[in-house]
Design a protein around this motif. Structure first.
Motif, PDB file in Angstrom:
ATOM      1  N   ASP A  51      35.147  41.864  32.920  1.00 51.56           N
ATOM      2  CA  ASP A  51      34.888  40.458  33.234  1.00 51.56           C
ATOM      3  C   ASP A  51      33.844  39.817  32.325  1.00 51.56           C
ATOM      4  OD1 ASP A  51      32.330  41.162  34.144  1.00 51.56           O
ATOM      5  OD2 ASP A  51      32.921  41.232  36.238  1.00 51.56           O
ATOM      6  N   MET A  78      34.777  47.530  35.301  1.00 53.55           N
ATOM      7  CA  MET A  78      34.990  46.180  35.812  1.00 53.55           C
ATOM      8  C   MET A  78      34.017  45.189  35.190  1.00 53.55           C
ATOM      9  SD  MET A  78      37.611  46.434  37.656  1.00 53.55           S
ATOM     10  CE  MET A  78      37.607  44.751  38.288  1.00 53.55           C
ATOM     11  N   PHE A  83      37.426  41.691  41.108  1.00 57.67           N
ATOM     12  CA  PHE A  83      38.576  41.049  40.488  1.00 57.67           C
ATOM     13  C   PHE A  83      38.421  39.534  40.456  1.00 57.67           C
ATOM     14  CE2 PHE A  83      41.212  44.926  40.710  1.00 57.67           C
ATOM     15  CZ  PHE A  83      41.880  44.798  39.497  1.00 57.67           C
ATOM     16  N   TRP A  84      37.476  38.997  41.209  1.00 63.82           N
ATOM     17  CA  TRP A  84      37.189  37.562  41.201  1.00 63.82           C
ATOM     18  C   TRP A  84      35.749  37.368  40.723  1.00 63.82           C
ATOM     19  CZ3 TRP A  84      39.753  40.008  45.213  1.00 63.82           C
ATOM     20  CH2 TRP A  84      41.085  39.655  45.377  1.00 63.82           C
ATOM     21  N   VAL A 141      35.693  47.501  43.406  1.00 64.68           N
ATOM     22  CA  VAL A 141      36.646  47.135  42.344  1.00 64.68           C
ATOM     23  C   VAL A 141      37.438  45.896  42.742  1.00 64.68           C
ATOM     24  CG1 VAL A 141      38.754  47.872  41.160  1.00 64.68           C
ATOM     25  CG2 VAL A 141      36.820  49.442  41.359  1.00 64.68           C
ATOM     26  N   VAL A 142      37.944  45.867  43.960  1.00 62.57           N
ATOM     27  CA  VAL A 142      38.743  44.717  44.417  1.00 62.57           C
ATOM     28  C   VAL A 142      37.899  43.449  44.432  1.00 62.57           C
ATOM     29  CG1 VAL A 142      39.937  43.739  46.412  1.00 62.57           C
ATOM     30  CG2 VAL A 142      40.379  46.097  45.741  1.00 62.57           C
TER      31      VAL A 142
END
Length: 233
Positions: free
Chosen positions: A130, A126, A69-70, A65-66
């Motif tokens: 995105d 996620m 984020f990008w 998940v982290v």
């Protein structure tokens, strides 16, 4: 001189009289233990290799998940893909290790499906956030998530009836296709640069997983409804 105190009268015992058994405690009847003693329950082993693989899959969920984020950072995408692949491999290894080395435990049986559902749900959310999964393809993601909720509810209900819900062969194929689709989509644009058309392949696999999800979900639902109708309560 004081009179002697008479002792107990001697009563002859007849040979044919029934004999009273002596209360001599034996090792099998030790009267020193409390009568209401409760035997300790056997604890489920927590740190077996199979369980550690499941723990690793749980830890992989926030890591993926982290990293997602990008979404435009190709390095982060490849890192998320690597963590996801390792987590997907442990999904097969923990069950094999548990069976091969007799490490099956109640804790493992509880955590294994939870780890799988958390990993799938987190990746779908996620990827939808995105824009990797967009448009009509979000419908495939919704079908997969709804099926996971449905099966979890059925398992909880059938557990009260002491009825198991075995995993079918088609459900295993669904899991394989689903993990392949998510793996390709997690790599996303990073994989698209090296292998043009990979994201299209991931979307196709996602729809195929959704179709298998509908079939297995209906199969499980039918079994659950049958047990609910037969339940006399």
């Amino acid at each position: 001189m004081p009179e002697p105190v008479p002792g107990p009268a001697f009563v002859p015992v007849r040979e044919d009289a029934p004999q009273t058994p002596r209360l001599t405690p034996s090792p099998a009847h030790d009267f020193s233990a409390p009568m209401n003693a409760v035997l300790p329950r056997r604890r489920s082993p927590a740190w077996t290799l199979a369980n550690c693989l499941t723990y690793g899959r749980l830890v992989a969920v926030p890591v993926v998940v982290v990293l997602l984020f990008w979404p435009e950072e190709l390095t982060a995408r490849w890192a998320a893909f690597g963590v996801f692949v390792v987590a997907a491999i442990t999904d097969y290894l923990d069950g094999y290790v548990a069976r091969a080395y007799a490490q099956s435990s109640a804790l493992g049986r509880m955590l294994d499906p939870i780890a799988d559902k958390l990993l799938v749900a987190a990746c779908l959310f996620m990827l939808a956030a995105d824009g990797t999964i967009e448009g009509l393809s979000i419908g495939a993601a919704i079908v997969i998530l709804c099926r996971e909720v449905l099966v979890s509810g059925l398992r909880e209900y059938l557990a009260e009836l002491k009825v198991g819900l075995p995993v079918s062969r088609i459900a295993k194929w669904k899991t394989t296709v689903q993990l392949l689709a998510l793996g390709v989509l997690v790599a996303g644009p990073a994989a698209e640069e090296l292998f043009p058309g990979s994201m299209t392949l991931g979307i196709v696999l996602l729809w195929l997983a959704a179709a298998l999800t509908l079939y297995t979900g209906w199969d499980y639902m039918r079994a659950g409804v049958r047990h609910a109708i037969d339940d006399p309560r």
